[in-house]
Design an enzyme around this catalytic site. Structure first.
Site, PDB file in Angstrom:
ATOM      1  N   ASP A   1     -15.277   3.424   1.993  1.00 10.81           N
ATOM      2  CA  ASP A   1     -15.432   1.830   2.559  1.00 10.81           C
ATOM      3  C   ASP A   1     -16.594   1.151   2.159  1.00 10.81           C
ATOM      4  O   ASP A   1     -16.579  -0.264   2.398  1.00 10.81           O
ATOM      5  CB  ASP A   1     -14.970   1.776   4.042  1.00 10.81           C
ATOM      6  CG  ASP A   1     -13.509   2.098   4.274  1.00 10.81           C
ATOM      7  OD1 ASP A   1     -12.703   1.987   3.463  1.00 10.81           O
ATOM      8  OD2 ASP A   1     -13.482   2.522   5.451  1.00 10.81           O
TER       9      ASP A   1
ATOM     10  N   LYS B   1      -6.823   0.055  -1.635  1.00 14.18           N
ATOM     11  CA  LYS B   1      -7.211  -0.537  -0.304  1.00 14.18           C
ATOM     12  C   LYS B   1      -6.650  -1.731   0.110  1.00 14.18           C
ATOM     13  O   LYS B   1      -5.680  -2.164  -0.479  1.00 14.18           O
ATOM     14  CB  LYS B   1      -8.853  -0.263  -0.170  1.00 14.18           C
ATOM     15  CG  LYS B   1      -9.348   0.871  -0.268  1.00 14.18           C
ATOM     16  CD  LYS B   1      -9.186   1.793   0.881  1.00 14.18           C
ATOM     17  CE  LYS B   1      -9.747   3.299   0.632  1.00 14.18           C
ATOM     18  NZ  LYS B   1      -9.170   4.185   1.717  1.00 14.18           N
TER      19      LYS B   1
ATOM     20  N   ARG C   1       0.798  -1.219  -0.024  1.00 18.97           N
ATOM     21  CA  ARG C   1      -0.095  -0.310  -0.197  1.00 18.97           C
ATOM     22  C   ARG C   1       0.742   1.086   0.102  1.00 18.97           C
ATOM     23  O   ARG C   1       2.014   1.327   0.808  1.00 18.97           O
ATOM     24  CB  ARG C   1      -0.978  -0.072   1.359  1.00 18.97           C
ATOM     25  CG  ARG C   1      -1.726  -1.354   0.968  1.00 18.97           C
ATOM     26  CD  ARG C   1      -2.832  -1.337   2.079  1.00 18.97           C
ATOM     27  NE  ARG C   1      -3.721  -0.184   1.762  1.00 18.97           N
ATOM     28  CZ  ARG C   1      -4.800  -0.005   2.901  1.00 18.97           C
ATOM     29  NH1 ARG C   1      -4.963  -0.654   4.037  1.00 18.97           N
ATOM     30  NH2 ARG C   1      -5.728   1.230   2.641  1.00 18.97           N
TER      31      ARG C   1
END
Ligand code: S3P
Length: 424
Positions: A311, A338, A119
């Site tokens: 989300d 994500k 990430r």
């Protein structure tokens, strides 16, 4: 996990506590002077990673049921750890902690699992470096992050992304800076850091999408009651709408304006969702929700609302497959970075079930098909993908298997039991 089609959802449930607020309560409690008691803490793996890291940094943290007590040592009370600080799967832990550690007088190294190591961290390294921090990262972007001591100064930073993790990282570093720190974001992201830092005694001001934090001498302990997580409620909101003969109550849902986009979008799609019993818990608006089976229609979701439901897009994608007409999700390229690449994951897995779903550069286009087939589905070890596929599978025409479903423990350890408890 094998999932059979269900015929109705009926009953009332309590959803797990908010992940973002749980993380922050331990972090700010550790940096405050005095004892912070946190009620309804989320015992998910991500928040336990935050506790593990602060224990390694010398903070005494006790857990009893879902109550956590943190013996805060003040802004300058953390102790260096020669061990790696393992943040597990938690982006919030790495990014917020990097802001705190950049200002300490000891060295530290932050890392995490395979997903965390992929990430992007440049988004926090960049502003922290402008503040004077010294951070080394793999390819200047990835964990492990090695952080060495430095003096920080306040900056005005225009973040290219609307990210509460970037904003919180910069503000936490700003606590230690010698002058005010201003963060300007393209759209307002979740504001739990601003609310909770103010409750711990920091001085912040907001103007549009800009937030300014004054340098701070100390934070002071404050007790926190964590509300339920709307991101976890989202799976049950969508399940209640798309499952025939359903009528459920979801209790104690946080509806902070910077988080409630899912609620507004689902109601806009024709969802029969009634908020009631609205109240404030620890500075955060909370309500109960009644959700009934509904005929949904497609819509366009993009722009400033995206950070308020980022989300929940996996759950929204499932709602869109059961809606009339087309749903377009745009301005959401953050989905690619994500816990998994959620655009790719939703495309591949919902396609296996027969959905009409097309990935785009910054989102998805979904035409409702109303019927999905059972399939063998991959969660890509992403908790929100696993739970979204589970509610889709409940409404498929035959059984499905979700591989690597254990990852739900990141944010919602009891997800499958709770789903089973209201399934008919
Ligand atoms: C979070 C912020 C969001 C969100 C994540 C939790 C937080 O990430 O996706 O699950 O607690 O600050 P970004 O800030 O990267 O958008």
């Amino acid at each position: 996990m094998n999932i059979n089609p269900i015929s109705a959802l009926q009953g009332a449930i309590d959803i797990p506590s908010d992940k973002s607020i749980s993380h922050r309560s331990v972090m700010f409690g550790s940096l405050a002077l005095g004892k912070t008691t946190i009620y309804n803490f989320l015992m998910g793996d991500d928040c336990l990673s935050t506790i593990r890291c602060f224990r390694k940094l010398g903070i005494t943290i006790e857990i009893s049921g879902t109550t956590v007590t943190v013996e805060g040592k003040g802004l300058h009370g953390l102790k260096g750890s020669s061990d790696l600080l393992d943040c597990g799967n938690s982006g919030t832990t790495v990014r917020l902690l990097s802001g705190i550690l950049a200002a300490q007088s000891f060295e530290s190294t932050l890392t995490g699992d395979a997903s965390i190591q992929k990430r992007p961290m440049k988004r926090v390294i960049e502003p922290l470096t402008q503040m004077g921090a010294h951070i080394k990262a793999v390819s200047d972007n990835f964990c492990p992050l090695s952080i060495t001591p430095s003096e920080l100064h306040g900056i005005t930073y225009h973040s290219p992304v609307a990210s509460a993790q970037v904003k919180s990282c910069v503000l936490l570093a700003g606590l230690y800076a010698d002058s005010p720190t201003t963060l300007i974001e393209p759209s307002v992201s979740r504001d739990h850091t601003e609310r909770m830092l103010a409750a711990f005694g920091a001085t912040l001001t907001r103007e549009g999408t800009a937030v300014t934090l004054m340098p701070c001498k100390e934070l002071y302990a404050a007790d926190i009651t964590v509300p339920g997580d709307i991101s976890s409620a989202a799976f049950f909101m969508v399940a209640g709408l798309i499952t025939p003969h359903s009528d459920i109550i979801i209790k104690n849902v946080g509806i902070n304006p910077t988080r409630r986009g899912i609620l507004d979008v689902l109601i806009g799609m024709g969802g029969d969702i009634t908020p009631f019993n609205e109240r404030i818990i620890c500075g955060e608006p909370v309500c109960d929700l009644r959700v009934k089976t509904s005929d949904l229609h497609g819509c366009v979701i993009g722009g400033d609302i995206i950070p308020t439901l980022i989300d929940e897009i996996p759950a929204l994608a499932v709602a869109a497959t059961f809606a009339d007409g087309q749903t377009i999700i745009q301005d959401a390229s953050e989905l690619k970075v994500k816990e998994s690449n959620r655009i790719a994951a939703l495309h591949s897995e919902l396609s296996k079930m027969g959905a009409d779903i097309t990935p785009t550069e910054d989102g998805l286009m979904i035409s409702g098909v109303k019927t999905l087939n059972g399939a063998v589905l991959d969660s890509f070890d992403d908790h929100r993908i696993a739970m979204s596929l589970a509610i889709a599978a409940c409404n498929a025409t035959s059984s499905s298997t979700i591989l690597k479903s254990d990852c739900v423990k990141i944010s919602f350890p009891d997800f499958f039991d709770l789903l089973g408890s209201i399934t008919h």
